[in-house]
Design a protein around this motif. Structure first.
Motif, PDB file in Angstrom:
ATOM      1  N   MET A   1       0.982  -1.130  -0.106  1.00 56.74           N
ATOM      2  CA  MET A   1      -0.060  -0.136   0.164  1.00 56.74           C
ATOM      3  C   MET A   1       0.912   1.215  -0.065  1.00 56.74           C
ATOM      4  SD  MET A   1      -2.861   1.186   2.837  1.00 56.74           S
ATOM      5  CE  MET A   1      -1.670   1.493   3.989  1.00 56.74           C
ATOM      6  N   ILE A   2       0.503   2.237  -0.861  1.00 58.27           N
ATOM      7  CA  ILE A   2       1.299   3.542  -0.941  1.00 58.27           C
ATOM      8  C   ILE A   2       1.041   4.374   0.509  1.00 58.27           C
ATOM      9  CG2 ILE A   2       1.534   5.637  -2.049  1.00 58.27           C
ATOM     10  CD1 ILE A   2       2.348   3.503  -3.854  1.00 58.27           C
ATOM     11  N   GLU A   3       2.266   4.830   0.973  1.00 53.98           N
ATOM     12  CA  GLU A   3       2.150   5.618   2.179  1.00 53.98           C
ATOM     13  C   GLU A   3       1.556   7.067   1.702  1.00 53.98           C
ATOM     14  OE1 GLU A   3       5.327   7.565   5.225  1.00 53.98           O
ATOM     15  OE2 GLU A   3       6.108   6.050   3.749  1.00 53.98           O
ATOM     16  N   LEU A   4       0.602   7.320   2.706  1.00 50.47           N
ATOM     17  CA  LEU A   4       0.040   8.632   2.384  1.00 50.47           C
ATOM     18  C   LEU A   4       0.792   9.712   2.923  1.00 50.47           C
ATOM     19  CD1 LEU A   4      -3.711   7.563   3.367  1.00 50.47           C
ATOM     20  CD2 LEU A   4      -2.706   7.480   1.389  1.00 50.47           C
ATOM     21  N   THR A   5       0.771  10.870   2.159  1.00 50.24           N
ATOM     22  CA  THR A   5       1.514  11.918   2.364  1.00 50.24           C
ATOM     23  C   THR A   5       0.597  13.186   3.049  1.00 50.24           C
ATOM     24  OG1 THR A   5       1.313  12.747  -0.081  1.00 50.24           O
ATOM     25  CG2 THR A   5       3.157  11.130   0.733  1.00 50.24           C
ATOM     26  N   LEU A   6       1.470  14.211   3.365  1.00 51.35           N
ATOM     27  CA  LEU A   6       0.747  15.574   3.602  1.00 51.35           C
ATOM     28  C   LEU A   6      -0.255  16.052   2.611  1.00 51.35           C
ATOM     29  CD1 LEU A   6       0.205  17.715   5.544  1.00 51.35           C
ATOM     30  CD2 LEU A   6       2.053  18.914   4.458  1.00 51.35           C
ATOM     31  N   ILE A   7       0.106  15.730   1.122  1.00 48.76           N
ATOM     32  CA  ILE A   7      -0.774  16.152   0.373  1.00 48.76           C
ATOM     33  C   ILE A   7      -2.149  15.465   0.110  1.00 48.76           C
ATOM     34  CG2 ILE A   7      -0.934  16.136  -2.265  1.00 48.76           C
ATOM     35  CD1 ILE A   7       1.982  16.800  -2.513  1.00 48.76           C
ATOM     36  N   HIS A   8      -1.947  13.728   0.277  1.00 49.22           N
ATOM     37  CA  HIS A   8      -3.334  13.252   0.396  1.00 49.22           C
ATOM     38  C   HIS A   8      -4.318  13.832   1.403  1.00 49.22           C
ATOM     39  CE1 HIS A   8      -0.571  10.358  -1.284  1.00 49.22           C
ATOM     40  NE2 HIS A   8      -1.521   9.794  -2.018  1.00 49.22           N
ATOM     41  N   TRP A   9      -3.571  14.199   2.794  1.00 47.90           N
ATOM     42  CA  TRP A   9      -4.376  14.196   3.792  1.00 47.90           C
ATOM     43  C   TRP A   9      -5.029  15.783   3.684  1.00 47.90           C
ATOM     44  CZ3 TRP A   9      -6.323  10.667   6.118  1.00 47.90           C
ATOM     45  CH2 TRP A   9      -5.722   9.361   6.527  1.00 47.90           C
ATOM     46  N   GLY A 330       4.244  19.152 -11.355  1.00 48.83           N
ATOM     47  CA  GLY A 330       5.374  18.735 -11.809  1.00 48.83           C
ATOM     48  C   GLY A 330       5.389  16.994 -11.269  1.00 48.83           C
ATOM     49  N   GLU A 331       6.348  16.421 -12.076  1.00 48.79           N
ATOM     50  CA  GLU A 331       6.611  14.806 -11.543  1.00 48.79           C
ATOM     51  C   GLU A 331       7.366  14.947 -10.286  1.00 48.79           C
ATOM     52  OE1 GLU A 331       8.602  13.112 -14.746  1.00 48.79           O
ATOM     53  OE2 GLU A 331       7.037  13.203 -16.426  1.00 48.79           O
ATOM     54  N   GLY A 332       7.098  13.350  -9.760  1.00 46.79           N
ATOM     55  CA  GLY A 332       7.578  13.356  -8.400  1.00 46.79           C
ATOM     56  C   GLY A 332       7.097  13.832  -7.251  1.00 46.79           C
ATOM     57  N   VAL A 333       5.634  14.682  -7.228  1.00 50.63           N
ATOM     58  CA  VAL A 333       5.164  14.997  -6.089  1.00 50.63           C
ATOM     59  C   VAL A 333       4.449  13.892  -5.260  1.00 50.63           C
ATOM     60  CG1 VAL A 333       3.265  16.592  -5.390  1.00 50.63           C
ATOM     61  CG2 VAL A 333       4.377  17.083  -7.462  1.00 50.63           C
ATOM     62  N   LEU A 334       4.039  12.961  -6.000  1.00 51.24           N
ATOM     63  CA  LEU A 334       3.529  11.787  -5.142  1.00 51.24           C
ATOM     64  C   LEU A 334       4.607  10.586  -5.262  1.00 51.24           C
ATOM     65  CD1 LEU A 334      -0.104  11.593  -6.911  1.00 51.24           C
ATOM     66  CD2 LEU A 334       0.435  12.628  -4.517  1.00 51.24           C
ATOM     67  N   GLY A 337       4.925   4.832  -7.440  1.00 59.33           N
ATOM     68  CA  GLY A 337       3.906   3.898  -7.697  1.00 59.33           C
ATOM     69  C   GLY A 337       2.483   4.343  -7.171  1.00 59.33           C
ATOM     70  N   SER A 338       2.374   5.561  -6.902  1.00 51.83           N
ATOM     71  CA  SER A 338       1.117   6.241  -6.636  1.00 51.83           C
ATOM     72  C   SER A 338       0.023   6.332  -7.834  1.00 51.83           C
ATOM     73  CB  SER A 338       1.218   7.423  -6.063  1.00 51.83           C
ATOM     74  OG  SER A 338       0.096   8.417  -6.190  1.00 51.83           O
ATOM     75  N   GLN A 339      -0.974   5.904  -7.594  1.00 51.71           N
ATOM     76  CA  GLN A 339      -2.010   6.059  -8.807  1.00 51.71           C
ATOM     77  C   GLN A 339      -2.874   7.232  -8.734  1.00 51.71           C
ATOM     78  OE1 GLN A 339      -2.120   3.687 -11.316  1.00 51.71           O
ATOM     79  NE2 GLN A 339      -0.410   2.885 -10.253  1.00 51.71           N
ATOM     80  N   GLY A 340      -2.506   8.371  -7.943  1.00 55.10           N
ATOM     81  CA  GLY A 340      -3.231   9.515  -7.823  1.00 55.10           C
ATOM     82  C   GLY A 340      -3.686   9.562  -6.485  1.00 55.10           C
ATOM     83  N   ILE A 341      -3.908  10.951  -5.784  1.00 54.22           N
ATOM     84  CA  ILE A 341      -4.438  10.642  -4.325  1.00 54.22           C
ATOM     85  C   ILE A 341      -5.708   9.936  -4.226  1.00 54.22           C
ATOM     86  CG2 ILE A 341      -5.468  12.420  -2.983  1.00 54.22           C
ATOM     87  CD1 ILE A 341      -3.698  14.668  -4.201  1.00 54.22           C
ATOM     88  N   LEU A 342      -6.756   9.873  -5.117  1.00 56.70           N
ATOM     89  CA  LEU A 342      -7.978   9.327  -4.778  1.00 56.70           C
ATOM     90  C   LEU A 342      -7.894   7.893  -4.850  1.00 56.70           C
ATOM     91  CD1 LEU A 342     -10.171  11.648  -6.865  1.00 56.70           C
ATOM     92  CD2 LEU A 342     -10.192  11.468  -4.586  1.00 56.70           C
ATOM     93  N   SER A 343      -6.858   7.338  -5.813  1.00 59.75           N
ATOM     94  CA  SER A 343      -6.712   5.896  -6.039  1.00 59.75           C
ATOM     95  C   SER A 343      -6.010   5.633  -4.739  1.00 59.75           C
ATOM     96  CB  SER A 343      -5.928   5.643  -7.267  1.00 59.75           C
ATOM     97  OG  SER A 343      -6.740   5.973  -8.436  1.00 59.75           O
ATOM     98  N   ASP A 344      -5.225   6.369  -4.163  1.00 62.42           N
ATOM     99  CA  ASP A 344      -4.081   6.063  -3.236  1.00 62.42           C
ATOM    100  C   ASP A 344      -5.024   5.843  -1.666  1.00 62.42           C
ATOM    101  OD1 ASP A 344      -2.239   5.920  -4.599  1.00 62.42           O
ATOM    102  OD2 ASP A 344      -1.393   7.834  -4.085  1.00 62.42           O
ATOM    103  N   MET A 345      -6.025   6.904  -1.936  1.00 64.59           N
ATOM    104  CA  MET A 345      -7.000   6.965  -0.465  1.00 64.59           C
ATOM    105  C   MET A 345      -8.029   5.698  -0.405  1.00 64.59           C
ATOM    106  SD  MET A 345      -5.774   9.343   1.190  1.00 64.59           S
ATOM    107  CE  MET A 345      -7.239   9.327   2.409  1.00 64.59           C
ATOM    108  N   GLY A 346      -8.538   5.164  -1.909  1.00 64.59           N
ATOM    109  CA  GLY A 346      -9.033   4.110  -1.978  1.00 64.59           C
ATOM    110  C   GLY A 346      -8.719   2.831  -1.471  1.00 64.59           C
TER     111      GLY A 346
END
Length: 460
Positions: A1-9, A330-334, A337-346
């Motif tokens: 599972m991708i580790e959730l970052t500050l951006i996710h929260w 820009g790239e490298g923000v997530l 392996g991240s599929q995007g904020i929403l997919s990661d949260m899902g």
């Protein structure tokens, strides 16, 4: 599972804030812009970078929505000239001879509204259908509130939620969900029609019951004289024929050549502009060059008036996807392996608190309906599409079907069937109080939501 970052929260917190503001029936542009700013600050670590992210996100959202903004503007521009020369009256008037009873009036007006709304958008269609058919319906005994219900439920409900031709609603939903537009339309069709059939049938039964009990009386015909109609010009008849043939050929071409999605939208938009040019040419002749500018301007003013508030809102919700987020920041923000904020949260939701399909379908419908409380069904579809990806990922369900379910909730509420400030056009053309129309629609729409959600649980 991708580790959730500050951006996710930050994204999740701001989504909750937006939902709360929607519940208070307030506009959500400010929290959406703040959400973009906070995400930008978390990624760039500077106020300068966060401020720049706001405008860049608007550009990304504008590019995503540009096609549908343009096609709506083109269609409205053409409808303006039809209204001006009186061709709109001629296009609908022949059908009025089939209206003989209140029952026929309700269904005939509704189906006519449905068909015209698919091509002309519900707002122009409301004036088109209402102005011509209202007096006829009143004459055969259908109360004004019944006419308003038919126009509203078929147009701002069923037509806008399906949106098969212009494809504005499914484009926004599908883009936010990260799936093809065609998948939302095809896989969501059973849900669209369950909602429409259940809701409209329930509304009709309740209307008939109250008419029989005498709770609804017919409106005085003297209030609906037609002296305010536009003067019908000599070119109106040929214009009406040209428009009818033009769009009929478009439909045939879509079926024969399997034209779908953005190609179908482009065909409709191009046809409307060609028809506008031809109609202006035969109507205004030497003045056509100046007149067409006026109609184009009116069409684009309408398009930007509708979508202007949507772009900042969509910009925030699009940030939940990888491509828009990287286009802005820009790239490298997530994380890798991240599929995007929403997919990661899902994925995280599925891991720590597994959801079942009934819960996912119910939440999708409820959230979609909540987003429509601001009276704009379009503003909530980005969130509905985004959440469909979250819930679909979490429970392994069909993302397009969940997106369609959220679209139904957002459109049937915000598109203007049970929110008084969203159904003013239908109420105004029929001269009934918006709050009365909202009350008449509320129970049928709620029944439709429940039945549609139950069906969705079994098919997603």
């Amino acid at each position: 599972m991708i580790e959730l970052t500050l951006i996710h929260w930050i994204y999740v917190v701001m989504v909750l804030v937006v939902l709360g503001i929607m519940l208070m029936r307030k506009d959500t542009i400010i929290p959406c812009v703040l959400g973009i700013f906070f995400i930008g600050f978390a990624a760039k670590k500077t106020v300068l970078g966060a401020t720049k992210a706001i405008f860049d996100s608007f550009i990304v959202a504008g590019i995503e929505l540009l096609g549908i903004i343009l096609v709506i503007s083109c269609i409205v521009a053409m409808s303006k000239v039809l209204e001006e020369i009186g061709a709109n009256q001629l296009m609908v008037k022949p059908f009025t001879k089939f209206i003989k009873t209140p029952d026929i009036a309700f269904w005939f007006i509704g189906i006519t509204m449905l068909l015209i709304s698919w091509f002309f958008w519900p707002s122009p269609a409301t004036a088109l259908v209402g102005a011509v058919m209202l007096p006829v319906a009143l004459k055969v005994g259908l109360p004004a509130i019944g006419v308003a219900m038919a126009i509203n439920l078929f147009g701002h409900g069923l037509s806008l939620s399906t949106d098969y031709v212009i494809q504005g609603a499914p484009t926004i939903t599908a883009t936010a969900a990260g799936v093809p537009v065609e998948s939302v339309i095809t896989e969501g069709t059973p849900l669209f029609w369950v909602m429409g059939i259940v809701t409209i049938t329930t509304a009709f039964i309740l209307l008939k019951r109250d008419m029989k009990k005498g709770k609804i009386s017919n409106t005085n015909m003297d209030e609906f004289h037609t002296e305010a109609k536009k003067k019908i010009r000599a070119t109106a008849k040929i214009s009406a024929i040209l428009v009818s043939i033009g769009f009929l050929l478009d439909v045939i071409a879509m079926f024969l050549f399997e034209i779908k999605g953005s190609d179908a939208t482009a065909l409709i938009g191009g046809t409307s502009i060609l028809l506008l040019m031809i109609i202006c040419g035969i109507t205004y002749k030497g003045e056509a060059l100046d007149q067409i500018t006026k109609y184009i301007k009116e069409g684009f003013v309408f398009g930007m008036e509708i979508f202007g508030p949507i772009i900042p809102i969509a910009a925030f919700f699009y940030m939940g996807e990888v491509s828009p987020l990287e286009a802005v920041l820009g790239e490298g923000v997530l994380p890798i392996g991240s599929q995007g904020i929403l997919s990661d949260m899902g994925s995280a939701l599925a891991a720590v608190a597994p959801m079942n399909r009934p819960m996912a379908a119910s939440m999708e419908m409820v959230v979609g309906a909540i987003t429509g409380l601001d009276g704009s069904g379009f503003s909530g579809m980005s969130l509905a599409g985004s959440l469909a990806k979250v819930f679909g990922t979490a429970v392994g369900a069909s993302i397009p079907k969940l997106a369609a379910l959220g679209q139904i909730g957002a459109i049937w509420v915000g598109g203007g069937t049970i929110v008084p400030w969203g159904l003013i056009p239908a109420a105004a053309i029929c001269r009934v109080m918006p709050i009365d129309l909202a009350r008449r629609n509320f129970f049928p729409v709620m029944i439709g939501f429940i039945v549609t959600t139950i069906v969705a649980i079994f098919i997603i």
